[in-house]
Scaffold this active site. Structure first.
Site, PDB file in Angstrom:
ATOM      1  N   TYR A 116     -41.993  -4.302 -13.827  1.00 41.90           N
ATOM      2  CA  TYR A 116     -42.698  -5.466 -14.708  1.00 41.90           C
ATOM      3  C   TYR A 116     -42.730  -6.605 -13.851  1.00 41.90           C
ATOM      4  O   TYR A 116     -41.970  -7.016 -12.989  1.00 41.90           O
ATOM      5  CB  TYR A 116     -41.579  -5.708 -15.671  1.00 41.90           C
ATOM      6  CG  TYR A 116     -42.064  -6.758 -16.955  1.00 41.90           C
ATOM      7  CD1 TYR A 116     -42.841  -6.060 -17.830  1.00 41.90           C
ATOM      8  CD2 TYR A 116     -41.696  -7.905 -17.121  1.00 41.90           C
ATOM      9  CE1 TYR A 116     -43.618  -6.792 -18.905  1.00 41.90           C
ATOM     10  CE2 TYR A 116     -42.224  -8.512 -18.264  1.00 41.90           C
ATOM     11  CZ  TYR A 116     -43.282  -8.107 -19.064  1.00 41.90           C
ATOM     12  OH  TYR A 116     -43.752  -8.586 -20.091  1.00 41.90           O
TER      13      TYR A 116
ATOM     14  N   GLY B 258     -51.903  -5.159 -23.684  1.00 39.60           N
ATOM     15  CA  GLY B 258     -51.047  -4.039 -23.555  1.00 39.60           C
ATOM     16  C   GLY B 258     -51.912  -3.091 -23.133  1.00 39.60           C
ATOM     17  O   GLY B 258     -53.167  -2.921 -23.382  1.00 39.60           O
TER      18      GLY B 258
ATOM     19  N   MET C 195     -50.945   0.791 -23.909  1.00 42.32           N
ATOM     20  CA  MET C 195     -50.410   1.882 -24.427  1.00 42.32           C
ATOM     21  C   MET C 195     -50.837   3.170 -24.069  1.00 42.32           C
ATOM     22  O   MET C 195     -50.072   4.320 -23.847  1.00 42.32           O
ATOM     23  CB  MET C 195     -49.876   1.681 -25.980  1.00 42.32           C
ATOM     24  CG  MET C 195     -49.276   0.457 -26.473  1.00 42.32           C
ATOM     25  SD  MET C 195     -49.256   0.447 -27.975  1.00 42.32           S
ATOM     26  CE  MET C 195     -48.287   1.693 -28.712  1.00 42.32           C
TER      27      MET C 195
ATOM     28  N   LYS D 167     -36.841  -1.883 -34.381  1.00 48.97           N
ATOM     29  CA  LYS D 167     -36.585  -2.743 -33.292  1.00 48.97           C
ATOM     30  C   LYS D 167     -34.912  -2.463 -33.063  1.00 48.97           C
ATOM     31  O   LYS D 167     -34.013  -2.530 -33.977  1.00 48.97           O
ATOM     32  CB  LYS D 167     -36.731  -4.100 -33.656  1.00 48.97           C
ATOM     33  CG  LYS D 167     -36.243  -5.019 -32.857  1.00 48.97           C
ATOM     34  CD  LYS D 167     -37.155  -5.202 -31.531  1.00 48.97           C
ATOM     35  CE  LYS D 167     -38.515  -5.821 -31.708  1.00 48.97           C
ATOM     36  NZ  LYS D 167     -39.366  -6.001 -30.444  1.00 48.97           N
TER      37      LYS D 167
END
Length: 399
Positions: A86, A297, A299, A389
């Site tokens: 990252y 993003g 994905m 989450k």
């Protein structure tokens, strides 16, 4: 994302909604423990994460505060950070212990980028903060998977609103800010305008739906097809989605005509993409003149491919968005204003707290037991066994 599917841990699911106006005072009659989740080198979280106990924090030095963390999410980006892939990098910590992990000889990274904390002590020279204030992080990678930390006062933002749940506060600074800024930063949208997005059932996608509804915007939302679509469609519609479709629908030649009927012929000028690959190419073709495609993003892990004709004849503009960059390029006042706006929307229930599971690392557990539990948790996540989450709570007192 693949890390969050159906719960299978033995950790009980909690549904508490402790608010700032009803927060508990700290116990002084039980044994206190300080602990954080660390890693000495990048790698597989199931192999490199370790729980470390450290001494009580000294009083804060000037311009710093001591924090007690209440809840801290585990986000997909946290996994990527631990793996070392990252862009946002944490810094080494070497002041946890005098020897062993966290010492000068064995510095570590403390996990966690986002979280809700409570001020427990304020250092000299700190203004605008006092004991018991709830705060969120204003700097990346502060190490929120902790019971308590000492941080610079300029690295946190005080939550201005009362009536927030812990889950709201803990998940304030990554997904809601991303959704809000993408809806407001690229196109000047008016009430009644339309926005199109993929990954609509992602955390950011659901927030886009809610914030768009509050602004009077319509949304066309694409999700992956599944055996029983009804529960997902109903959930997104309850949040405020105007239309919910699947990526398979993008192959339907009649879709363009349907969308023209829904919009009354009005051009769609904003598309939000977190998938990439062919679904994004097909979605971009539905945009109107002078539209903006914002990617945050990938994905599908497939490249973004856009027809040249969209740029030449429709003047399409393609952007990338990363909330960390936004934070780096905007003032403290702007960031405080954004947090205040989001907090007010949460207080009014315009933005709902994400469905979540609280995983607790008990203060009575040894470091070895806590290490095993956190590694097992990440193993379950990698197998796709969570659908909510995950919020991490490290207890600081053994009762």
């Amino acid at each position: 994302m693949s890390y969050f599917h159906a719960l299978s841990l033995s950790t009980p699911m909690l549904s508490r909604t402790i608010t700032r106006s009803a927060k508990r005072s700290f116990s002084t009659s039980t044994a206190a423990i300080n602990r954080c989740i660390v890693y000495a080198q990048n790698g597989d979280p199931t192999q490199v994460l370790t729980a470390v106990t450290y001494p009580k924090l000294p009083s804060p030095s000037p311009n710093t505060v001591n924090l007690k963390f209440l809840l801290s999410p585990i986000n997909p980006a946290d996994v990527n950070t631990i793996e070392g892939v990252y862009p946002s990098k944490p810094t080494h910590t070497s002041n946890l212990n005098t020897s062993g992990l966290g010492s000068k000889n064995e510095p570590v990274f403390v996990g966690g980028n986002e979280g809700l904390a409570q001020v427990i002590e304020v250092g000299e020279g700190v203004e605008g903060l006092q004991k018991d204030d709830w705060v969120v992080m204003d700097r990346p990678q502060l190490g929120t998977w902790s019971t308590s930390r000492n941080v610079p006062s300029h690295g946190i933002i005080r939550l201005p609103a009362t009536g927030l749940t812990e889950a709201h506060g803990a998940t304030m600074t990554v997904n809601p800010t991303t959704a809000y800024n993408m809806l407001n930063g690229f196109v000047e949208l008016q009430e009644g305008d339309w926005v199109i997005q993929n990954g609509a059932n992602s955390a950011v996608g659901q927030l886009v739906i809610q914030i768009a509804k509050e602004r009077g915007l319509n949304t066309i939302n694409f999700v992956r097809s599944r055996a029983d679509m009804n529960p997902l469609v109903q959930h997104l519609e309850r949040l405020g989605a105007t239309k919910v479709l699947t990526y398979d629908d993008l192959n339907d030649k009649s879709l363009r005509g349907q969308i023209k009927e829904w919009t009354g012929g009005k051009d769609i000028r904003l598309a939000l993409n977190c998938v990439g690959g062919e679904p994004t190419t097909a979605m971009a073709k539905l945009l109107g003149q002078d539209a903006h495609l914002v990617s945050y993003g990938a994905m599908s892990k497939k490249p973004l491919s856009l027809p040249t004709s969209l740029h030449i004849f429709k003047n399409l503009t393609s952007h990338g968005f990363w909330q960390t960059n936004w934070s780096k390029t905007h003032s403290r006042t702007e960031k405080e204003g954004l947090i205040a706006k989001l907090a007010e929307m949460m207080k009014e229930d315009t933005i709902k707290a994400p469905e979540h599971t609280i995983v607790t690392i008990g203060a009575q557990q040894s470091d070895e037991e806590a290490t095993a539990k956190i590694r097992d948790l990440f193993a379950e996540m990698a197998e796709g066994k969570f659908g909510k989450k995950i919020l991490l709570k490290l207890e600081d007192t053994a009762t």
